[in-house]
Each structure stands twice: as C-alpha cells, then as structure tokens.
Design a protein around this motif. Structure first.
Motif, PDB file in Angstrom:
ATOM      1  N   LEU A 288     -91.468 -57.881 -10.211  1.00 11.68           N
ATOM      2  CA  LEU A 288     -90.399 -57.195  -9.497  1.00 11.68           C
ATOM      3  C   LEU A 288     -89.392 -56.621 -10.482  1.00 11.68           C
ATOM      4  O   LEU A 288     -89.142 -57.188 -11.548  1.00 11.68           O
ATOM      5  CB  LEU A 288     -89.663 -58.190  -8.577  1.00 11.68           C
ATOM      6  N   SER A 289     -88.800 -55.512 -10.105  1.00  4.70           N
ATOM      7  CA  SER A 289     -87.719 -54.944 -10.906  1.00  4.70           C
ATOM      8  C   SER A 289     -86.442 -55.091 -10.078  1.00  4.70           C
ATOM      9  O   SER A 289     -86.341 -54.583  -8.969  1.00  4.70           O
ATOM     10  CB  SER A 289     -88.030 -53.483 -11.196  1.00  4.70           C
ATOM     11  N   VAL A 290     -85.473 -55.843 -10.652  1.00  2.00           N
ATOM     12  CA  VAL A 290     -84.248 -56.156  -9.902  1.00  2.00           C
ATOM     13  C   VAL A 290     -83.107 -55.289 -10.427  1.00  2.00           C
ATOM     14  O   VAL A 290     -82.781 -55.331 -11.616  1.00  2.00           O
ATOM     15  CB  VAL A 290     -83.884 -57.654 -10.069  1.00  2.00           C
ATOM     16  N   ASP A 291     -82.515 -54.499  -9.541  1.00  2.00           N
ATOM     17  CA  ASP A 291     -81.370 -53.667  -9.927  1.00  2.00           C
ATOM     18  C   ASP A 291     -80.112 -54.543  -9.824  1.00  2.00           C
ATOM     19  O   ASP A 291     -79.606 -54.797  -8.725  1.00  2.00           O
ATOM     20  CB  ASP A 291     -81.287 -52.466  -8.977  1.00  2.00           C
ATOM     21  N   THR A 292     -79.616 -54.976 -10.996  1.00  2.00           N
ATOM     22  CA  THR A 292     -78.510 -55.956 -10.973  1.00  2.00           C
ATOM     23  C   THR A 292     -77.174 -55.313 -10.573  1.00  2.00           C
ATOM     24  O   THR A 292     -76.176 -55.999 -10.427  1.00  2.00           O
ATOM     25  CB  THR A 292     -78.356 -56.631 -12.353  1.00  2.00           C
ATOM     26  N   GLU A 293     -77.189 -53.993 -10.392  1.00  2.00           N
ATOM     27  CA  GLU A 293     -75.960 -53.363  -9.864  1.00  2.00           C
ATOM     28  C   GLU A 293     -75.925 -53.469  -8.349  1.00  2.00           C
ATOM     29  O   GLU A 293     -74.878 -53.296  -7.729  1.00  2.00           O
ATOM     30  CB  GLU A 293     -75.897 -51.895 -10.303  1.00  2.00           C
ATOM     31  N   LYS A 294     -77.089 -53.754  -7.758  1.00  2.00           N
ATOM     32  CA  LYS A 294     -77.148 -53.845  -6.287  1.00  2.00           C
ATOM     33  C   LYS A 294     -77.208 -55.287  -5.809  1.00  2.00           C
ATOM     34  O   LYS A 294     -76.713 -55.619  -4.736  1.00  2.00           O
ATOM     35  CB  LYS A 294     -78.395 -53.108  -5.788  1.00  2.00           C
ATOM     36  N   THR A 295     -77.852 -56.141  -6.592  1.00  2.00           N
ATOM     37  CA  THR A 295     -78.006 -57.538  -6.147  1.00  2.00           C
ATOM     38  C   THR A 295     -78.011 -58.469  -7.362  1.00  2.00           C
ATOM     39  O   THR A 295     -78.216 -58.015  -8.489  1.00  2.00           O
ATOM     40  CB  THR A 295     -79.314 -57.706  -5.329  1.00  2.00           C
ATOM     41  N   MET A 296     -77.772 -59.753  -7.099  1.00  2.00           N
ATOM     42  CA  MET A 296     -77.783 -60.700  -8.217  1.00  2.00           C
ATOM     43  C   MET A 296     -79.155 -61.350  -8.308  1.00  2.00           C
ATOM     44  O   MET A 296     -79.805 -61.601  -7.285  1.00  2.00           O
ATOM     45  CB  MET A 296     -76.712 -61.767  -7.998  1.00  2.00           C
ATOM     46  N   VAL A 297     -79.529 -61.690  -9.550  1.00  5.32           N
ATOM     47  CA  VAL A 297     -80.830 -62.315  -9.776  1.00  5.32           C
ATOM     48  C   VAL A 297     -80.925 -63.613  -8.958  1.00  5.32           C
ATOM     49  O   VAL A 297     -81.943 -63.891  -8.317  1.00  5.32           O
ATOM     50  CB  VAL A 297     -81.028 -62.589 -11.289  1.00  5.32           C
ATOM     51  N   SER A 298     -79.811 -64.397  -8.921  1.00  3.16           N
ATOM     52  CA  SER A 298     -79.816 -65.678  -8.194  1.00  3.16           C
ATOM     53  C   SER A 298     -80.073 -65.451  -6.704  1.00  3.16           C
ATOM     54  O   SER A 298     -80.775 -66.236  -6.055  1.00  3.16           O
ATOM     55  CB  SER A 298     -78.497 -66.405  -8.397  1.00  3.16           C
ATOM     56  N   GLU A 299     -79.529 -64.354  -6.157  1.00  4.42           N
ATOM     57  CA  GLU A 299     -79.741 -64.050  -4.735  1.00  4.42           C
ATOM     58  C   GLU A 299     -81.209 -63.739  -4.471  1.00  4.42           C
ATOM     59  O   GLU A 299     -81.769 -64.187  -3.473  1.00  4.42           O
ATOM     60  CB  GLU A 299     -78.897 -62.842  -4.342  1.00  4.42           C
ATOM     61  N   VAL A 300     -81.807 -62.993  -5.395  1.00  4.33           N
ATOM     62  CA  VAL A 300     -83.225 -62.631  -5.232  1.00  4.33           C
ATOM     63  C   VAL A 300     -84.076 -63.898  -5.272  1.00  4.33           C
ATOM     64  O   VAL A 300     -84.977 -64.083  -4.449  1.00  4.33           O
ATOM     65  CB  VAL A 300     -83.668 -61.636  -6.327  1.00  4.33           C
ATOM     66  N   ILE A 301     -83.736 -64.810  -6.207  1.00  4.68           N
ATOM     67  CA  ILE A 301     -84.524 -66.051  -6.312  1.00  4.68           C
ATOM     68  C   ILE A 301     -84.403 -66.853  -5.019  1.00  4.68           C
ATOM     69  O   ILE A 301     -85.386 -67.361  -4.475  1.00  4.68           O
ATOM     70  CB  ILE A 301     -84.069 -66.892  -7.533  1.00  4.68           C
ATOM     71  N   SER A 302     -83.174 -66.916  -4.478  1.00  4.50           N
ATOM     72  CA  SER A 302     -83.023 -67.734  -3.269  1.00  4.50           C
ATOM     73  C   SER A 302     -83.746 -67.075  -2.080  1.00  4.50           C
ATOM     74  O   SER A 302     -84.367 -67.777  -1.274  1.00  4.50           O
ATOM     75  CB  SER A 302     -81.542 -68.039  -3.026  1.00  4.50           C
ATOM     76  N   THR A 303     -83.715 -65.739  -1.997  1.00  2.89           N
ATOM     77  CA  THR A 303     -84.458 -65.070  -0.912  1.00  2.89           C
ATOM     78  C   THR A 303     -85.958 -65.334  -1.059  1.00  2.89           C
ATOM     79  O   THR A 303     -86.654 -65.647  -0.087  1.00  2.89           O
ATOM     80  CB  THR A 303     -84.210 -63.536  -0.945  1.00  2.89           C
ATOM     81  N   LEU A 304     -86.434 -65.229  -2.332  1.00  2.00           N
ATOM     82  CA  LEU A 304     -87.869 -65.458  -2.587  1.00  2.00           C
ATOM     83  C   LEU A 304     -88.270 -66.886  -2.186  1.00  2.00           C
ATOM     84  O   LEU A 304     -89.312 -67.096  -1.571  1.00  2.00           O
ATOM     85  CB  LEU A 304     -88.174 -65.249  -4.076  1.00  2.00           C
ATOM     86  N   SER A 305     -87.383 -67.853  -2.529  1.00  2.10           N
ATOM     87  CA  SER A 305     -87.687 -69.264  -2.229  1.00  2.10           C
ATOM     88  C   SER A 305     -87.843 -69.489  -0.728  1.00  2.10           C
ATOM     89  O   SER A 305     -88.582 -70.383  -0.294  1.00  2.10           O
ATOM     90  CB  SER A 305     -86.583 -70.208  -2.723  1.00  2.10           C
ATOM     91  N   SER A 306     -87.091 -68.693   0.065  1.00  5.15           N
ATOM     92  CA  SER A 306     -87.214 -68.871   1.519  1.00  5.15           C
ATOM     93  C   SER A 306     -88.493 -68.224   2.046  1.00  5.15           C
ATOM     94  O   SER A 306     -88.900 -68.472   3.171  1.00  5.15           O
ATOM     95  CB  SER A 306     -85.991 -68.270   2.212  1.00  5.15           C
ATOM     96  N   MET A 307     -89.108 -67.363   1.215  1.00  2.48           N
ATOM     97  CA  MET A 307     -90.308 -66.658   1.672  1.00  2.48           C
ATOM     98  C   MET A 307     -91.605 -67.303   1.191  1.00  2.48           C
ATOM     99  O   MET A 307     -92.611 -67.268   1.888  1.00  2.48           O
ATOM    100  CB  MET A 307     -90.277 -65.205   1.176  1.00  2.48           C
TER     101      MET A 307
END
Ligand SMILES: Nc1ncnc2c1ncn2[C@@H]1O[C@H](COP(=O)(O)OP(=O)(O)OP(=O)(O)O)[C@@H](O)[C@H]1O
Length: 333
Positions: A288-307
């Motif tokens: 995945l490519s995470v745009d850190t101006e739009k979202t935080m890496v920690s938020e992406v990890i927590s969303t992924l963990s719920s999926m």
C-alpha cells in the motif's frame, strides 16, 4: 594528488542555449523543395540556468530525456558556447580559455569514448599524457593508483574495442583522471553497466571525492546512483531549473507517501481506505502507498487490523525513484 590547492567554485548565471534544427521533409516534392529552401525550428535546450557548486560537492544533475543535462555538461566543459549567460569554473570561462581550462577538468560521456578504439588502453593513456603534458612522475603515480583502485591490471594491454562496456567505462574514468583534475563531469557513467560494475564505479567516485577532494557533477537516470553519491540534486526539465537542494529535503518536501507491506491470514475484500492507494493485493499480502498528508500511518494500521488478522507489517519511505517520477508529473516534464 588531484586537488590543486586553493578553493574553486562552479557558477552558472542565466545560461541559455538554443539549437537551430532543420525540419525534416517527407515525400518527394517536399524533399526537392528542401534542396532549395530549408525550414528550421529552434530548440531551446537551456533557459536561464543558474546554480553554483562548492568545492568537494557531489551534485546529481537530473532530468528526463532531452531536459538539457548533456548540453549543460558541454557548456561547463567548454565544448559548447551558450547564447547568453555566464559560467565561471575555477576562475575560467570554459569556452574562452579552453586549453588551460581543460587541464583542470575531467569529462566522461557514458555514450562516447575518449579512448582510441584500436590501440591498447595503455597507449591511449600515454597519448593523453602527451596531450595534457602530464609530468612523468605525476603520470606514473596516477596510473598506478587508478590501475589499482579501478582494477585495470588485466585490461590495460587490451585494445579498447575488445573491452566490455563495464571494462571500458572503468578505463574511461581512469583516462579522465590521469591529469589530476579538480572537477569531474560524469555524463551517465553507469549507463548499461551490470549491478556489480555500477557499484564499483560508485565506490570509486566516492573515493576520489573523499580522498582527493574532486568535485563531481553527475548526470544519471539511475536514482540508485543519486542515492549512493549525491549530497545535492539539481533537477531540470525542458531546459529550466526546477529544483536545487539537498536530497533529504527533496524527500521531506515531496516524499510524503509511505510504502506499507502487510502480510495477513486472509482477506476477502479489496482494501478501500482513505488516503491509501493499493499497489498490489493478494489473499495474504498487500503493498500500500499511504499519503501521510491525508491520513496517519497508525490510523491505517488500526483500520487494517479491524479488517484482517495481520501477521507481519513493514513501513518504508517512498523510494527516491518514485518521488522523482511524481515530480516529473507535477512539473509536467
Ligand atoms: N547538437 C544539437 N543540435 C540540435 N539539437 C540539440 C543538440 N544537442 C541537443 N539538442 C536538443 O537539446 C535538447 C536537450 O538535449 P540534451 O542532450 O542536453 O538532453 P539530456 O537531458 O542530456 O537528455 P538525455 O537524458 O536523453 O541524454 C533536446 O531537445 C535535444 O534534442
């Protein structure tokens, strides 16, 4: 051996260079017409280019095909005269005082050879010794050092035409340094080389810069060259200067994306997360490519963990190659 005492500086101020190119005609009628009347177009290869380089720097001069890199190197090495603007290198104007100036610079054009094709490399070196009037003692010391560090022992008595590209490139670099220049212009020195030869050339450039204080200006399309060598990059596109600064700052300014590789037990649906571009996804791995101006890496990890059930996860900075591609797109060059 290489540094001639004192300091020097490269300074380009408002350099512009255009070429008048004859338009090619197609068809018999047009070809006949072209015998009497030729139409021309003007190619603006360099527009108002200004920068300066301090002694001892390694500067990566980058840009897409046709950007004007080689033209700049040719102006700086005195081969081309610009239409306007000034260039001072170690106190010389390259195209005005060519004979004395070239004693201070080394030039390697990856696509062209400065060695005589049919004679052994050693004979080419001797010819260069005569051309540059290198004192015998200095010449011998330089040849010994260059042969050893570039591992030329088995190549030196071979005619150039029998050498592989990587072998020839090592000899070209040695040839450009025989006269102990303080500035080295390298125009795509690693083009076409295999991974091992590229590393050998990079290591050598680093060594002469560190140990001999040689200032290096390097054009390349290989971003690994830039990462391995350049403290600073100058980016040009369509003949204009677009960026001039530290590689780190370029990364900070433009490299806002993080690359995330996630291994998981099983995912049934595609990931659709705000600020995330899915570069690849299989049943057990996604990049995945995470745009850190739009979202935080920690938020992406927590969303992924719920999926999914995450097994492993790694986060890397965006490779410089991608940052440069992104820049080319942004500047539309
Ligand atoms: N001698 C010449 N006559 C006419 N046009 C030229 C000449 N040399 C360069 N150009 C043109 O000037 C522009 C810049 O060319 P240059 O070779 O400097 O680009 P470059 O950045 O080195 O490209 P590449 O990465 O493809 O080597 C191009 O449009 C090229 O076609």
């Amino acid at each position: 051996m290489f540094l001639k005492g004192g300091t020097f500086l490269i300074k380009l101020e408002g350099i512009s260079k255009s070429f008048k190119v004859a338009k090619r005609s197609t068809g018999l009628a047009n070809s006949l017409k072209a015998l009497f009347y030729r139409e021309h177009t003007i190619v603006h290869a360099l527009n108002d280019i200004s920068f300066s380089i301090e002694p001892g720097e390694i500067v990566g001069y980058i840009g897409p095909n046709g950007a004007g890199k080689s033209t700049t190197i040719k102006v700086m090495s005195g081969i081309l005269v610009p239409d306007s603007g000034g260039c001072t290198i170690m106190g010389y104007t390259p195209w005005k005082e060519r004979v004395s100036y070239v004693k201070n610079i080394g030039v390697v054009f990856g696509q062209r050879s400065q060695l005589w094709w049919d004679v052994p490399v050693a004979d080419s070196f001797e010819l260069l010794r005569d051309i540059y009037k290198i004192p015998q003692q200095e010449y011998k010391a330089n040849v010994d050092l260059l042969v050893e560090t570039l591992e030329l022992q088995s190549l030196i008595s071979t005619p150039v035409r029998q050498l592989s590209l990587g072998q020839r490139m090592r000899c070209e670099i040695a040839a450009s340094l025989l006269h102990s220049p303080s500035v080295l212009f390298l125009d795509e020195p690693t083009i076409g080389l295999d991974a091992l030869s590229k590393i050998a050339v990079r290591n050598f450039i680093k060594t002469i810069n560190k140990e001999k204080g040689v200032t290096v200006i390097l054009t390349t399309h290989d971003m690994n060259d830039i990462e391995a060598l350049a403290d600073r990059v100058i980016l040009i596109g369509k003949g204009s200067l677009l960026y001039n600064g530290k590689l780190n700052e370029l990364r900070k300014k433009f490299g806002t994306n993080k690359m995330m590789t996630v291994d998981y037990r099983e995912a049934s649906q595609p990931f659709d997360i705000y600020g995330v571009t899915v570069l690849s996804q299989t049943s057990d791995r996604a990049v995945l490519s995470v745009d850190t101006e739009k979202t935080m890496v920690s938020e992406v990890i927590s969303t992924l963990s719920s999926m999914v059930e995450i097994v492993d996860l790694s986060i890397d900075s965006q490779p410089i190659e991608e940052i440069i591609i992104q820049l080319y797109k942004e500047y539309q060059i």
